[in-house]
Write a protein that holds these residues in place. Structure first.
Motif, PDB file in Angstrom:
ATOM      1  N   TYR A 121       0.838  -1.198   0.000  1.00 25.50           N
ATOM      2  CA  TYR A 121       0.000   0.000   0.000  1.00 25.50           C
ATOM      3  C   TYR A 121       0.880   1.257   0.000  1.00 25.50           C
ATOM      4  O   TYR A 121       1.099   1.874   1.038  1.00 25.50           O
ATOM      5  N   PRO A 122       1.419   1.616  -1.159  1.00 23.67           N
ATOM      6  CA  PRO A 122       2.310   2.769  -1.214  1.00 23.67           C
ATOM      7  C   PRO A 122       1.539   4.094  -1.140  1.00 23.67           C
ATOM      8  O   PRO A 122       0.371   4.164  -1.540  1.00 23.67           O
ATOM      9  N   VAL A 123       2.211   5.117  -0.614  1.00 26.88           N
ATOM     10  CA  VAL A 123       1.660   6.474  -0.611  1.00 26.88           C
ATOM     11  C   VAL A 123       1.907   7.112  -1.972  1.00 26.88           C
ATOM     12  O   VAL A 123       2.997   6.994  -2.531  1.00 26.88           O
ATOM     13  N   VAL A 124       0.874   7.758  -2.503  1.00 34.00           N
ATOM     14  CA  VAL A 124       1.025   8.594  -3.693  1.00 34.00           C
ATOM     15  C   VAL A 124       0.486   9.969  -3.309  1.00 34.00           C
ATOM     16  O   VAL A 124      -0.714  10.143  -3.115  1.00 34.00           O
ATOM     17  N   ALA A 125       1.395  10.924  -3.128  1.00 34.13           N
ATOM     18  CA  ALA A 125       0.984  12.259  -2.695  1.00 34.13           C
ATOM     19  C   ALA A 125       0.767  13.156  -3.908  1.00 34.13           C
ATOM     20  O   ALA A 125       1.524  13.093  -4.877  1.00 34.13           O
ATOM     21  N   ILE A 126      -0.279  13.955  -3.842  1.00 34.29           N
ATOM     22  CA  ILE A 126      -0.619  14.853  -4.948  1.00 34.29           C
ATOM     23  C   ILE A 126      -0.812  16.256  -4.397  1.00 34.29           C
ATOM     24  O   ILE A 126      -1.581  16.457  -3.452  1.00 34.29           O
ATOM     25  N   ASN A 127      -0.109  17.220  -4.988  1.00 31.09           N
ATOM     26  CA  ASN A 127      -0.289  18.619  -4.588  1.00 31.09           C
ATOM     27  C   ASN A 127      -1.218  19.306  -5.603  1.00 31.09           C
ATOM     28  O   ASN A 127      -0.843  19.492  -6.758  1.00 31.09           O
ATOM     29  N   TYR A 145       5.551  12.439  -5.331  1.00 30.64           N
ATOM     30  CA  TYR A 145       4.889  13.691  -4.934  1.00 30.64           C
ATOM     31  C   TYR A 145       4.539  14.376  -6.255  1.00 30.64           C
ATOM     32  O   TYR A 145       5.411  14.910  -6.934  1.00 30.64           O
ATOM     33  N   LEU A 146       3.269  14.265  -6.635  1.00 30.69           N
ATOM     34  CA  LEU A 146       2.849  14.638  -7.983  1.00 30.69           C
ATOM     35  C   LEU A 146       2.204  16.019  -8.017  1.00 30.69           C
ATOM     36  O   LEU A 146       1.532  16.435  -7.066  1.00 30.69           O
ATOM     37  N   HIS A 147       2.406  16.683  -9.128  1.00 28.65           N
ATOM     38  CA  HIS A 147       1.896  18.043  -9.299  1.00 28.65           C
ATOM     39  C   HIS A 147       0.623  17.997 -10.149  1.00 28.65           C
ATOM     40  O   HIS A 147       0.682  17.696 -11.340  1.00 28.65           O
ATOM     41  N   ASP A 148      -0.505  18.302  -9.529  1.00 27.16           N
ATOM     42  CA  ASP A 148      -1.789  18.299 -10.248  1.00 27.16           C
ATOM     43  C   ASP A 148      -2.007  19.710 -10.815  1.00 27.16           C
ATOM     44  O   ASP A 148      -2.858  20.468 -10.347  1.00 27.16           O
ATOM     45  N   ALA A 149      -1.219  20.026 -11.844  1.00 29.07           N
ATOM     46  CA  ALA A 149      -1.167  21.402 -12.345  1.00 29.07           C
ATOM     47  C   ALA A 149      -2.517  21.896 -12.863  1.00 29.07           C
ATOM     48  O   ALA A 149      -2.853  23.066 -12.704  1.00 29.07           O
ATOM     49  N   THR A 150      -3.299  21.013 -13.461  1.00 30.05           N
ATOM     50  CA  THR A 150      -4.595  21.445 -13.999  1.00 30.05           C
ATOM     51  C   THR A 150      -5.719  21.296 -12.965  1.00 30.05           C
ATOM     52  O   THR A 150      -6.850  21.710 -13.212  1.00 30.05           O
ATOM     53  N   GLN A 151      -5.398  20.661 -11.850  1.00 26.89           N
ATOM     54  CA  GLN A 151      -6.355  20.390 -10.766  1.00 26.89           C
ATOM     55  C   GLN A 151      -7.450  19.408 -11.178  1.00 26.89           C
ATOM     56  O   GLN A 151      -8.416  19.221 -10.450  1.00 26.89           O
ATOM     57  N   GLU A 152      -7.269  18.766 -12.318  1.00 26.86           N
ATOM     58  CA  GLU A 152      -8.308  17.843 -12.798  1.00 26.86           C
ATOM     59  C   GLU A 152      -8.458  16.619 -11.901  1.00 26.86           C
ATOM     60  O   GLU A 152      -9.564  16.102 -11.734  1.00 26.86           O
ATOM     61  N   VAL A 153      -7.345  16.168 -11.334  1.00 27.72           N
ATOM     62  CA  VAL A 153      -7.409  14.975 -10.493  1.00 27.72           C
ATOM     63  C   VAL A 153      -8.135  15.293  -9.179  1.00 27.72           C
ATOM     64  O   VAL A 153      -9.011  14.555  -8.745  1.00 27.72           O
ATOM     65  N   ALA A 154      -7.787  16.448  -8.592  1.00 24.99           N
ATOM     66  CA  ALA A 154      -8.456  16.851  -7.345  1.00 24.99           C
ATOM     67  C   ALA A 154      -9.960  16.996  -7.579  1.00 24.99           C
ATOM     68  O   ALA A 154     -10.774  16.588  -6.740  1.00 24.99           O
ATOM     69  N   ILE A 155     -10.326  17.542  -8.730  1.00 22.48           N
ATOM     70  CA  ILE A 155     -11.751  17.714  -9.054  1.00 22.48           C
ATOM     71  C   ILE A 155     -12.407  16.352  -9.249  1.00 22.48           C
ATOM     72  O   ILE A 155     -13.474  16.077  -8.705  1.00 22.48           O
ATOM     73  N   ALA A 156     -11.745  15.479 -10.029  1.00 26.15           N
ATOM     74  CA  ALA A 156     -12.322  14.154 -10.301  1.00 26.15           C
ATOM     75  C   ALA A 156     -12.503  13.350  -9.012  1.00 26.15           C
ATOM     76  O   ALA A 156     -13.483  12.628  -8.848  1.00 26.15           O
ATOM     77  N   TYR A 157     -11.552  13.484  -8.098  1.00 24.99           N
ATOM     78  CA  TYR A 157     -11.640  12.739  -6.840  1.00 24.99           C
ATOM     79  C   TYR A 157     -12.591  13.421  -5.844  1.00 24.99           C
ATOM     80  O   TYR A 157     -13.064  12.786  -4.918  1.00 24.99           O
ATOM     81  N   GLY A 158     -12.815  14.716  -6.034  1.00 24.01           N
ATOM     82  CA  GLY A 158     -13.674  15.443  -5.094  1.00 24.01           C
ATOM     83  C   GLY A 158     -12.931  15.895  -3.852  1.00 24.01           C
ATOM     84  O   GLY A 158     -13.531  16.111  -2.801  1.00 24.01           O
ATOM     85  N   ALA A 159     -11.614  16.048  -3.983  1.00 26.88           N
ATOM     86  CA  ALA A 159     -10.829  16.540  -2.843  1.00 26.88           C
ATOM     87  C   ALA A 159     -11.233  17.983  -2.557  1.00 26.88           C
ATOM     88  O   ALA A 159     -11.476  18.758  -3.479  1.00 26.88           O
ATOM     89  N   THR A 160     -11.332  18.322  -1.289  1.00 25.75           N
ATOM     90  CA  THR A 160     -11.756  19.681  -0.918  1.00 25.75           C
ATOM     91  C   THR A 160     -10.699  20.419  -0.116  1.00 25.75           C
ATOM     92  O   THR A 160     -10.661  21.638  -0.106  1.00 25.75           O
ATOM     93  N   HIS A 161      -9.880  19.672   0.598  1.00 30.32           N
ATOM     94  CA  HIS A 161      -8.922  20.315   1.500  1.00 30.32           C
ATOM     95  C   HIS A 161      -7.664  19.456   1.604  1.00 30.32           C
ATOM     96  O   HIS A 161      -7.646  18.310   1.150  1.00 30.32           O
ATOM     97  N   THR A 162      -6.636  20.026   2.209  1.00 33.93           N
ATOM     98  CA  THR A 162      -5.403  19.264   2.447  1.00 33.93           C
ATOM     99  C   THR A 162      -5.174  19.176   3.947  1.00 33.93           C
ATOM    100  O   THR A 162      -5.426  20.151   4.631  1.00 33.93           O
ATOM    101  N   PRO A 163      -4.712  18.014   4.451  1.00 34.38           N
ATOM    102  CA  PRO A 163      -4.584  16.750   3.731  1.00 34.38           C
ATOM    103  C   PRO A 163      -5.916  16.011   3.625  1.00 34.38           C
ATOM    104  O   PRO A 163      -6.758  16.161   4.501  1.00 34.38           O
ATOM    105  N   HIS A 164      -6.100  15.243   2.545  1.00 28.99           N
ATOM    106  CA  HIS A 164      -7.348  14.543   2.277  1.00 28.99           C
ATOM    107  C   HIS A 164      -6.957  13.200   1.662  1.00 28.99           C
ATOM    108  O   HIS A 164      -6.355  13.171   0.592  1.00 28.99           O
ATOM    109  N   VAL A 165      -7.254  12.108   2.371  1.00 34.35           N
ATOM    110  CA  VAL A 165      -6.773  10.775   1.991  1.00 34.35           C
ATOM    111  C   VAL A 165      -7.848   9.967   1.269  1.00 34.35           C
ATOM    112  O   VAL A 165      -9.012   9.967   1.681  1.00 34.35           O
ATOM    113  N   TYR A 166      -7.437   9.277   0.183  1.00 36.85           N
ATOM    114  CA  TYR A 166      -8.293   8.304  -0.510  1.00 36.85           C
ATOM    115  C   TYR A 166      -7.548   6.978  -0.514  1.00 36.85           C
ATOM    116  O   TYR A 166      -6.494   6.872  -1.137  1.00 36.85           O
ATOM    117  N   LEU A 167      -8.071   5.998   0.197  1.00 36.88           N
ATOM    118  CA  LEU A 167      -7.459   4.677   0.194  1.00 36.88           C
ATOM    119  C   LEU A 167      -8.160   3.818  -0.855  1.00 36.88           C
ATOM    120  O   LEU A 167      -9.372   3.608  -0.793  1.00 36.88           O
TER     121      LEU A 167
END
Lengths: 202, 162
Positions: free
Chosen positions: A87-93, A121-143
């Motif tokens: 279960y590796p961590v994949v961090a997205i900014n 540690y990935l750069h979500d430059a277009t913010q499309e991933v955060a939108i698709a996942y529905g992330a609202t705040h940091t930190p916000h975990v999806y397992l």
């Protein structure tokens, strides 16, 4: 035939509008979309690039949010403990660097080096991933499990200020449940965090 | 003599009121501030969650000061719930409030079990700060992102008033 295609496109468009403006995002049980984002090593990366996993700890976090900073060491620990178990961590900014210069790609590299991040540690430059996942705040975990099915959404534990004072370890418990072939409980928690710094839309 | 005692009393009571205004109520448990979100009220109550180290939170604080002046003659109350941690009460929160005047009542919430109380403020709240909750006889209004201008805040308050 052509008409069907137009209708299909139209429905797709509605879906896109719905997901980006209503901000539904993912719920537990949904299959999370894979993505292709730039890692701090300059390489593009997807979840499918990580071999031999049982799941993924996807965490939306950043350099600048005090809540994220509080959880940094715990995210590093989680990867050390859980990556060997599959279960590796994949961090997205997801923060817009124009609004938060401390979250630029260059600053992400500096932070990862200083803290010794041994996970992407990935750069979500277009913010499309955060939108698709529905992330609202940091930190916000999806397992996610190995099929990218969302098994848990929320916080790492129940004390942002000091792990020593926490008495609920939501993420660890959720992974233990998955390993035991059970459903995490709780599978959704809320926590205070910093609003994601969205790009100006107009 | 009686007159000077009276004046002295007046001055004392004045400073007492002032000291009361600056007071910060520290709450270990959300239950201690839950009364803020009671719906049976006859006025408008603006409640803001913030922290001294939250940039967007601090940036919008002057708008609340302006709002307290704009709506001074109307039934509008303000409360601020700082999420500064317990060990920041003396070092960060009190010095900040000494330098920056905020209207209304000041609270510092130390209840770290966020998941246990966020939904009690509103199930629609993700947990991101800042957030502003406006309670009125009409119900509960949420502003889930920071205000870009004081007008945005005024508009919400006005909507709750009429």
């Amino acid at each position: 035939m052509k008409k069907n295609f137009v209708i299909f496109l139209f429905l797709g468009f509605i879906g896109l509008v719905f997901s980006s403006f209503v901000g539904e995002g993912l719920n537990v049980g949904d299959t999370a979309p894979d993505f292709k984002l730039k890692n701090i090593d300059g390489q593009m990366m997807s979840l499918s690039n990580i071999d031999d996993v049982n799941g993924y700890i996807v965490v939306f976090t950043c350099n600048t949010c005090p809540f994220s900073v509080k959880y940094e060491d715990r995210i590093i620990e989680a990867n050390k403990k859980y990556a060997p178990m599959g279960y590796p961590v994949v961090a997205i900014n997801p923060n817009d660097a124009n609004r938060r210069p401390g979250d630029s790609f260059a600053e992400m590299k500096v932070r990862a080096k200083d803290k010794g991040f041994d996970f992407p540690y990935l750069h979500d430059a277009t913010q499309e991933v955060a939108i698709a996942y529905g992330a609202t705040h940091t930190p916000h975990v999806y397992l996610l499990d190995k099929d990218r099915k969302v098994q848990y959404i929320g916080a790492i534990d129940n004390n942002a200020n000091d792990v020593a004072d926490a008495d609920e370890f939501y993420l660890s418990d959720a992974i233990s449940a998955l390993k035991a072939g059970e459903k995490p409980s709780p599978d959704f928690t809320k926590a205070l965090g910093c609003t994601i710094k969205w790009k100006a839309t107009n | 003599m009686a007159r000077s005692i009276f004046i002295l009393l007046l001055i004392c009571s004045g400073s007492f009121v002032k000291a009361q205004e600056q007071k910060v109520v520290a709450a270990s448990k959300f239950e201690e501030i839950e009364f803020l979100f009671k719906t049976e009220i006859d006025s408008v109550h603006v409640i803001n969650f913030w922290a001294t180290w939250c940039g967007p939170c601090v940036a919008e604080l002057p708008y609340f000061m302006e709002a307290s002046e704009t709506f001074a003659n109307q039934a509008v109350k303000f409360s601020f719930v700082s999420m500064d941690f317990k060990n920041q009460y003396e070092s960060k929160l009190l010095p900040f409030l000494k330098k920056n005047q905020l209207p209304g009542n000041q609270f510092n919430l130390w209840d770290m079990d966020y998941n246990a109380w966020i939904d009690k403020v509103s199930p629609a709240w993700s947990g991101a700060i800042p957030i502003t909750v406006i309670m009125s006889p009409k119900g509960k209004l949420l502003a889930t992102s920071s205000f870009e201008s004081s007008e945005e805040l005024f508009e919400l308050i006005a909507k709750s008033l009429d």
